[in-house]
Scaffold this motif. Structure first.
Motif, PDB file in Angstrom:
ATOM      1  N   VAL A 347      17.049  -0.510  -8.065  1.00  0.00           N
ATOM      2  CA  VAL A 347      15.866  -1.717  -7.473  1.00  0.00           C
ATOM      3  C   VAL A 347      16.556  -2.799  -6.789  1.00  0.00           C
ATOM      4  CG1 VAL A 347      14.073  -2.965  -7.786  1.00  0.00           C
ATOM      5  CG2 VAL A 347      13.912  -1.054  -9.303  1.00  0.00           C
ATOM      6  N   GLN A 348      17.245  -3.243  -5.310  1.00  0.00           N
ATOM      7  CA  GLN A 348      17.193  -3.813  -4.660  1.00  0.00           C
ATOM      8  C   GLN A 348      15.906  -4.713  -4.351  1.00  0.00           C
ATOM      9  OE1 GLN A 348      20.439  -4.154  -4.705  1.00  0.00           O
ATOM     10  NE2 GLN A 348      21.488  -2.797  -4.752  1.00  0.00           N
ATOM     11  N   ALA A 349      16.357  -5.760  -3.380  1.00  0.00           N
ATOM     12  CA  ALA A 349      15.475  -6.879  -2.625  1.00  0.00           C
ATOM     13  C   ALA A 349      14.493  -6.162  -1.691  1.00  0.00           C
ATOM     14  CB  ALA A 349      15.732  -7.850  -2.382  1.00  0.00           C
ATOM     15  N   ARG A 350      14.253  -4.832  -1.156  1.00  0.00           N
ATOM     16  CA  ARG A 350      14.217  -4.148  -0.515  1.00  0.00           C
ATOM     17  C   ARG A 350      12.901  -3.355  -1.477  1.00  0.00           C
ATOM     18  NH1 ARG A 350      18.991  -1.791  -0.253  1.00  0.00           N
ATOM     19  NH2 ARG A 350      19.227   0.160  -0.290  1.00  0.00           N
ATOM     20  N   HIS A 351      13.810  -3.003  -1.875  1.00  0.00           N
ATOM     21  CA  HIS A 351      13.081  -1.777  -2.744  1.00  0.00           C
ATOM     22  C   HIS A 351      10.947  -2.816  -3.717  1.00  0.00           C
ATOM     23  CE1 HIS A 351      16.289   0.407  -2.817  1.00  0.00           C
ATOM     24  NE2 HIS A 351      15.606   1.117  -2.051  1.00  0.00           N
ATOM     25  N   TRP A 352      11.625  -4.184  -4.266  1.00  0.00           N
ATOM     26  CA  TRP A 352      10.713  -4.675  -4.475  1.00  0.00           C
ATOM     27  C   TRP A 352       9.667  -5.118  -3.408  1.00  0.00           C
ATOM     28  CZ3 TRP A 352       9.248  -5.277  -9.328  1.00  0.00           C
ATOM     29  CH2 TRP A 352      10.134  -5.789 -10.504  1.00  0.00           C
ATOM     30  N   GLU A 353       9.888  -5.156  -2.152  1.00  0.00           N
ATOM     31  CA  GLU A 353       9.143  -5.256  -1.215  1.00  0.00           C
ATOM     32  C   GLU A 353       8.502  -4.033  -0.964  1.00  0.00           C
ATOM     33  OE1 GLU A 353      11.776  -6.492   2.390  1.00  0.00           O
ATOM     34  OE2 GLU A 353      11.682  -8.668   0.967  1.00  0.00           O
ATOM     35  N   GLN A 354       9.207  -2.960  -0.819  1.00  0.00           N
ATOM     36  CA  GLN A 354       8.546  -1.491  -0.246  1.00  0.00           C
ATOM     37  C   GLN A 354       6.869  -1.644  -1.027  1.00  0.00           C
ATOM     38  OE1 GLN A 354      11.342   1.558  -1.047  1.00  0.00           O
ATOM     39  NE2 GLN A 354      12.953   1.276   0.669  1.00  0.00           N
ATOM     40  N   PHE A 355       7.445  -1.778  -2.636  1.00  0.00           N
ATOM     41  CA  PHE A 355       6.693  -1.885  -3.955  1.00  0.00           C
ATOM     42  C   PHE A 355       5.401  -2.456  -3.152  1.00  0.00           C
ATOM     43  CE2 PHE A 355       4.925  -4.478  -7.678  1.00  0.00           C
ATOM     44  CZ  PHE A 355       4.206  -3.618  -7.427  1.00  0.00           C
ATOM     45  N   ALA A 356       5.392  -3.903  -3.171  1.00  0.00           N
ATOM     46  CA  ALA A 356       4.534  -5.050  -3.033  1.00  0.00           C
ATOM     47  C   ALA A 356       3.791  -4.003  -1.763  1.00  0.00           C
ATOM     48  CB  ALA A 356       5.317  -6.108  -2.460  1.00  0.00           C
ATOM     49  N   LEU A 361       0.057  -6.657  -1.417  1.00  0.00           N
ATOM     50  CA  LEU A 361       0.457  -7.245  -1.906  1.00  0.00           C
ATOM     51  C   LEU A 361       1.356  -8.205  -0.877  1.00  0.00           C
ATOM     52  CD1 LEU A 361       1.298  -6.828  -5.827  1.00  0.00           C
ATOM     53  CD2 LEU A 361      -0.832  -8.025  -4.750  1.00  0.00           C
ATOM     54  N   ALA A 362       1.113  -8.876  -0.921  1.00  0.00           N
ATOM     55  CA  ALA A 362       1.802 -10.098   0.636  1.00  0.00           C
ATOM     56  C   ALA A 362       3.125 -10.043  -0.498  1.00  0.00           C
ATOM     57  CB  ALA A 362       1.185 -11.397   0.589  1.00  0.00           C
ATOM     58  N   ARG A 367       7.104 -11.648  -4.628  1.00  0.00           N
ATOM     59  CA  ARG A 367       8.593 -12.162  -5.201  1.00  0.00           C
ATOM     60  C   ARG A 367       8.110 -13.214  -5.774  1.00  0.00           C
ATOM     61  NH1 ARG A 367      12.511 -15.186  -2.805  1.00  0.00           N
ATOM     62  NH2 ARG A 367      11.674 -15.166  -0.404  1.00  0.00           N
ATOM     63  N   LYS A 368       7.817 -14.275  -5.276  1.00  0.00           N
ATOM     64  CA  LYS A 368       7.080 -15.520  -6.201  1.00  0.00           C
ATOM     65  C   LYS A 368       6.879 -15.126  -7.386  1.00  0.00           C
ATOM     66  CE  LYS A 368       4.518 -19.639  -6.240  1.00  0.00           C
ATOM     67  NZ  LYS A 368       3.769 -20.807  -5.669  1.00  0.00           N
ATOM     68  N   ARG A 369       5.559 -14.194  -7.187  1.00  0.00           N
ATOM     69  CA  ARG A 369       5.710 -13.760  -9.242  1.00  0.00           C
ATOM     70  C   ARG A 369       6.713 -13.584  -9.703  1.00  0.00           C
ATOM     71  NH1 ARG A 369       3.624 -15.712 -13.229  1.00  0.00           N
ATOM     72  NH2 ARG A 369       2.160 -14.620 -14.594  1.00  0.00           N
ATOM     73  N   ILE A 370       6.647 -12.199  -8.763  1.00  0.00           N
ATOM     74  CA  ILE A 370       8.303 -11.426  -9.820  1.00  0.00           C
ATOM     75  C   ILE A 370       9.104 -12.430 -10.102  1.00  0.00           C
ATOM     76  CG2 ILE A 370      10.232  -9.956 -10.030  1.00  0.00           C
ATOM     77  CD1 ILE A 370       7.650  -9.079  -7.423  1.00  0.00           C
ATOM     78  N   LEU A 371       9.738 -13.681  -9.671  1.00  0.00           N
ATOM     79  CA  LEU A 371      10.618 -14.551  -9.878  1.00  0.00           C
ATOM     80  C   LEU A 371      10.585 -15.114 -10.957  1.00  0.00           C
ATOM     81  CD1 LEU A 371      11.904 -15.589  -6.600  1.00  0.00           C
ATOM     82  CD2 LEU A 371      13.448 -14.386  -8.742  1.00  0.00           C
ATOM     83  N   THR A 412      17.395  -9.244 -11.260  1.00  0.00           N
ATOM     84  CA  THR A 412      16.078  -9.092 -10.610  1.00  0.00           C
ATOM     85  C   THR A 412      16.555 -10.347  -9.589  1.00  0.00           C
ATOM     86  OG1 THR A 412      14.777  -8.036 -11.593  1.00  0.00           O
ATOM     87  CG2 THR A 412      13.933  -9.416 -11.065  1.00  0.00           C
ATOM     88  N   ILE A 413      16.447 -11.640 -10.617  1.00  0.00           N
ATOM     89  CA  ILE A 413      16.886 -12.943 -10.333  1.00  0.00           C
ATOM     90  C   ILE A 413      18.260 -13.032  -8.644  1.00  0.00           C
ATOM     91  CG2 ILE A 413      17.485 -15.641 -10.169  1.00  0.00           C
ATOM     92  CD1 ILE A 413      16.158 -15.138 -13.008  1.00  0.00           C
ATOM     93  N   ARG A 414      19.052 -12.290  -9.242  1.00  0.00           N
ATOM     94  CA  ARG A 414      20.054 -12.342  -8.536  1.00  0.00           C
ATOM     95  C   ARG A 414      19.680 -11.946  -7.091  1.00  0.00           C
ATOM     96  NH1 ARG A 414      23.222 -11.229 -11.662  1.00  0.00           N
ATOM     97  NH2 ARG A 414      23.674  -8.599 -11.058  1.00  0.00           N
TER      98      ARG A 414
END
Length: 423
Positions: A347-356, A361-362, A367-371, A412-414
């Motif tokens: 799961v890369q950043a783009r996959h978290w964005e796809q999920f959102a 979700l915005a 991303r702010k809440r995940i972090l 995840t943070i990285r």
């Protein structure tokens, strides 16, 4: 010939479940439909005069029953077919998840007179019960017991009063779920107890749990969130349904890779049926992120529920939480994809964005809440592990869970703070 069961919600008969030529149908009672405060049994069974066919009926009702080998053993004990949802509900559908009870036509709803309707157990009896559960799930067939809970893990509805544990008889509501150790999973009691307590520390409002020991036997007692007490201190049922039931998906298809619900469907359900929906959607986001960071790969749609406790349903507390990722012999695939990925390590950043985006979700808000959760969780886990009020510090498994949490949070943070993730 049609076989029928009356369906009761709380203390009111609301409809009839029938088996006609091997197929289930459900129909609301006309008297119920005339009530100004009539509510639907499920999001997937809206109020209507016409009966529902098997395709519409089965997801909710089959979703009340145990699954897998537990269902097979119960069917053997009761001498009915394991495919026969109707017969199983007839035998064990007295105390289910939520506020549903099944009775034969014309049978009066049991009215527990007092605490004498609870069979209080001594320590030796509890040990015997723990030994019996793997052979006789839900204690199926015992006189006065009609107990059913969904899922593929051994568990039993019980009544807890201080240090006392008892079996609810003759319609008495249970207060807790007793979960014995999973024999094929190392120290599952400590694992689930730690994960549930960690969720509480993180203020995610999970089902409350306590680890109990009798002699050398340990088990988990989970407080039922679908039960409450009235002004006189009597236990009352609250209605609930899991996401598969609400979405009209049969339990055999609970995993996304089998065609079951994905996270987008889960978020759409919460947004559609809860009011106001925004706080509930954000709670579900927390649940999804928390499950991912602790390594609960078995968080499928039957592990999320709606609780009907007021004017509109709300998201039920977290439950059935186990860090499965710490066990090398269990699958590395998550029950539902994050973005387009089943494996957390991919799961890369783009996959978290796809999920959102799929969850409505915005991206920046998600991303702010995940972090935020990824930064808070490791310290919370270490603090809980060291807390002298719990017994987690001496467990090697807890150390492995905390290490896994730290690794997943760092990853995840990285990935979410890398330059490319800022675009």
């Amino acid at each position: 010939m049609a076989h029928k069961l009356e369906v009761w919600l709380f203390a009111i008969r609301i409809g009839t479940l029938a088996l006609v030529e091997g197929r289930l149908t459900f129909q609301y009672d006309s008297d119920w439909l005339k009530q100004p405060n009539a509510v639907a049994l499920s999001c997937s069974l809206p109020l209507q005069a016409e009966p529902f066919d098997e395709r519409r009926t089965r997801p909710f009702f089959a979703g009340l029953l145990p699954e897998g080998h537990l269902r097979r053993l119960i069917a053997q004990q009761l001498q009915v077919s394991r495919q026969n949802d109707f017969a199983l509900l007839d035998h064990i559908g007295g105390e289910c998840a939520g506020a549903v009870t099944f009775l034969a036509p014309g049978q009066a709803l049991p009215q527990p007179a007092d605490s004498s309707e609870v069979e209080w157990l001594g320590n030796t009896q509890i040990i015997t019960l723990l030994d019996e559960l793997p052979r006789r799930p839900m204690l199926a067939g015992q006189d006065g017991l009609r107990l059913s809970l969904a899922g593929a893990q051994d568990k039993l509805p019980v009544v807890v009063d201080g240090d006392r544990i008892g079996l609810p008889r003759n319609g008495t509501p249970s207060s807790h779920i007793l979960k014995p150790a999973i024999h094929s999973v190392e120290d599952s009691i400590t694992n689930e107890g730690f994960c549930l307590t960690l969720a509480e520390v993180m203020q995610l409002r999970p089902a409350r749990s306590t680890i109990r020991s009798i002699r050398d036997r340990r088990f988990l007692l989970v407080e039922r969130y679908d039960r409450t007490t009235d002004a006189e201190g009597r236990m009352q049922r609250l209605h609930q349904e899991d996401f598969c039931q609400a979405l009209g998906v049969v339990p055999e298809m609970k995993y996304q890779n089998e065609g079951g619900p994905d996270l987008a469907s889960c978020f759409a359900l919460v947004r559609r049926v809860t009011r106001p929906s925004a706080p509930q959607v954000l709670r579900l986001l927390d649940y999804v992120v928390f499950n991912a960071l602790i390594g609960n790969h078995d968080a499928h749609a039957k592990n999320f529920s709606l609780l009907y406790a007021g004017q509109a349903p709300v998201l039920a507390p977290l439950y059935d939480m186990l860090s499965t990722a710490v066990y090398p012999n269990l699958t590395a695939k998550m029950a539902m994809k994050l973005g387009s990925q089943y494996r957390f390590g991919e799961v890369q950043a783009r996959h978290w964005e796809q999920f959102a985006e799929s969850a409505g979700l915005a991206r920046a808000q998600a991303r702010k809440r995940i972090l935020e959760l990824a930064r808070l969780l490791p310290a919370a886990a270490r603090k809980l592990q060291a807390d002298p009020n719990h017994s987690f510090s001496s467990h090697a498994l807890v150390e492995r869970i905390v290490n896994l949490i730290e690794q997943r949070c760092q990853l995840t943070i990285r990935r979410l703070t890398a330059p490319a993730a800022e675009d």
